[in-house]
Design a protein around this motif. Structure first.
Motif, PDB file in Angstrom:
ATOM      1  N   CYS A  10     -12.804 -13.878  21.777  1.00 39.24           N
ATOM      2  CA  CYS A  10     -14.203 -13.819  22.218  1.00 39.24           C
ATOM      3  C   CYS A  10     -14.269 -13.638  23.733  1.00 39.24           C
ATOM      4  CB  CYS A  10     -14.916 -15.103  21.811  1.00 39.24           C
ATOM      5  SG  CYS A  10     -16.558 -15.294  22.496  1.00 39.24           S
ATOM      6  N   ARG A  58     -23.229 -20.149  14.119  1.00 35.19           N
ATOM      7  CA  ARG A  58     -23.323 -18.714  14.372  1.00 35.19           C
ATOM      8  C   ARG A  58     -23.921 -18.078  13.115  1.00 35.19           C
ATOM      9  NH1 ARG A  58     -20.492 -16.329  18.316  1.00 35.19           N
ATOM     10  NH2 ARG A  58     -19.960 -14.573  16.987  1.00 35.19           N
ATOM     11  N   LYS A  59     -25.215 -17.923  13.122  1.00 34.31           N
ATOM     12  CA  LYS A  59     -25.939 -17.473  11.935  1.00 34.31           C
ATOM     13  C   LYS A  59     -25.737 -15.995  11.624  1.00 34.31           C
ATOM     14  CE  LYS A  59     -29.268 -21.200  12.222  1.00 34.31           C
ATOM     15  NZ  LYS A  59     -28.879 -21.874  13.429  1.00 34.31           N
ATOM     16  N   GLU A  61     -22.764 -14.662  11.355  1.00 36.07           N
ATOM     17  CA  GLU A  61     -21.488 -14.522  10.643  1.00 36.07           C
ATOM     18  C   GLU A  61     -21.731 -14.242   9.158  1.00 36.07           C
ATOM     19  OE1 GLU A  61     -18.341 -14.449  11.704  1.00 36.07           O
ATOM     20  OE2 GLU A  61     -18.859 -14.828  13.800  1.00 36.07           O
ATOM     21  N   TRP A  64     -21.950 -17.177   6.766  1.00 34.97           N
ATOM     22  CA  TRP A  64     -23.226 -17.903   6.795  1.00 34.97           C
ATOM     23  C   TRP A  64     -24.261 -17.153   5.957  1.00 34.97           C
ATOM     24  CZ3 TRP A  64     -24.815 -22.610   7.953  1.00 34.97           C
ATOM     25  CH2 TRP A  64     -26.183 -22.840   7.993  1.00 34.97           C
ATOM     26  N   LYS A  87     -15.234 -20.292  11.961  1.00 32.15           N
ATOM     27  CA  LYS A  87     -15.851 -19.110  12.577  1.00 32.15           C
ATOM     28  C   LYS A  87     -17.353 -19.325  12.776  1.00 32.15           C
ATOM     29  CE  LYS A  87     -14.110 -14.796  11.754  1.00 32.15           C
ATOM     30  NZ  LYS A  87     -14.017 -13.569  10.965  1.00 32.15           N
ATOM     31  N   GLU A  90     -20.410 -22.009  17.104  1.00 32.32           N
ATOM     32  CA  GLU A  90     -20.735 -21.288  18.339  1.00 32.32           C
ATOM     33  C   GLU A  90     -19.693 -21.641  19.391  1.00 32.32           C
ATOM     34  OE1 GLU A  90     -21.972 -18.567  20.060  1.00 32.32           O
ATOM     35  OE2 GLU A  90     -23.764 -19.032  18.890  1.00 32.32           O
ATOM     36  N   ARG A  91     -19.356 -20.693  20.229  1.00 29.88           N
ATOM     37  CA  ARG A  91     -18.291 -20.889  21.208  1.00 29.88           C
ATOM     38  C   ARG A  91     -18.677 -20.290  22.535  1.00 29.88           C
ATOM     39  NH1 ARG A  91     -16.862 -16.764  17.350  1.00 29.88           N
ATOM     40  NH2 ARG A  91     -16.930 -14.777  18.407  1.00 29.88           N
ATOM     41  N   ARG A 104     -22.412 -20.389  26.595  1.00 34.70           N
ATOM     42  CA  ARG A 104     -23.152 -19.146  26.353  1.00 34.70           C
ATOM     43  C   ARG A 104     -24.461 -19.249  27.071  1.00 34.70           C
ATOM     44  NH1 ARG A 104     -21.905 -15.112  23.114  1.00 34.70           N
ATOM     45  NH2 ARG A 104     -20.027 -15.327  21.915  1.00 34.70           N
TER      46      ARG A 104
END
Length: 113
Positions: A10, A58-59, A61, A64, A87, A90-91, A104
């Protein structure tokens, strides 16, 4: 010591890691895709982040969208999903003592450093 929950693939995570490195402070990199946090560890991170579980997902993905979107999930179910499918997390997340920041954008981390 600073901890960074990092995904090397990322760009934002790499940028945040570079900021942490340049701070000169000791840090630990946690590649959360290789070593996923448990639901309990995620809950502790959320407390430090002052967020709810659905705010850390992380919607976008695929996992999800196909397995969880539109369902009325409890906080515990979301934590379990993120632990099972890291995965979805959130990162990057940077932790220093009792505080944590979502990197972020990466500039958010400056306040913590």
């Amino acid at each position: 010591m600073i901890q960074i929950y990092h995904n090397p693939r990322c760009r934002k995570s790499r940028e945040t890691l570079a900021m942490v490195e340049s701070s000169g402070q000791p840090f630990e990199v946690i590649e959360y895709l290789k070593t996923p946090p448990t639901p309990g560890e995620l809950k502790a991170l959320l407390q430090k982040l002052e967020l709810e579980a659905n705010q850390l997902v992380r919607k976008g993905e695929t996992i999800w969208k196909t397995q969880f979107k539109g369902k009325d999930l409890t906080e515990s179910e979301i934590l379990s999903a993120m632990a099972q499918y890291p995965k979805l997390i959130e990162r990057p997340i940077v932790v220093k003592g009792p505080r944590a920041i979502l990197g972020r954008p990466p500039e958010n981390v400056r306040d913590l450093l």
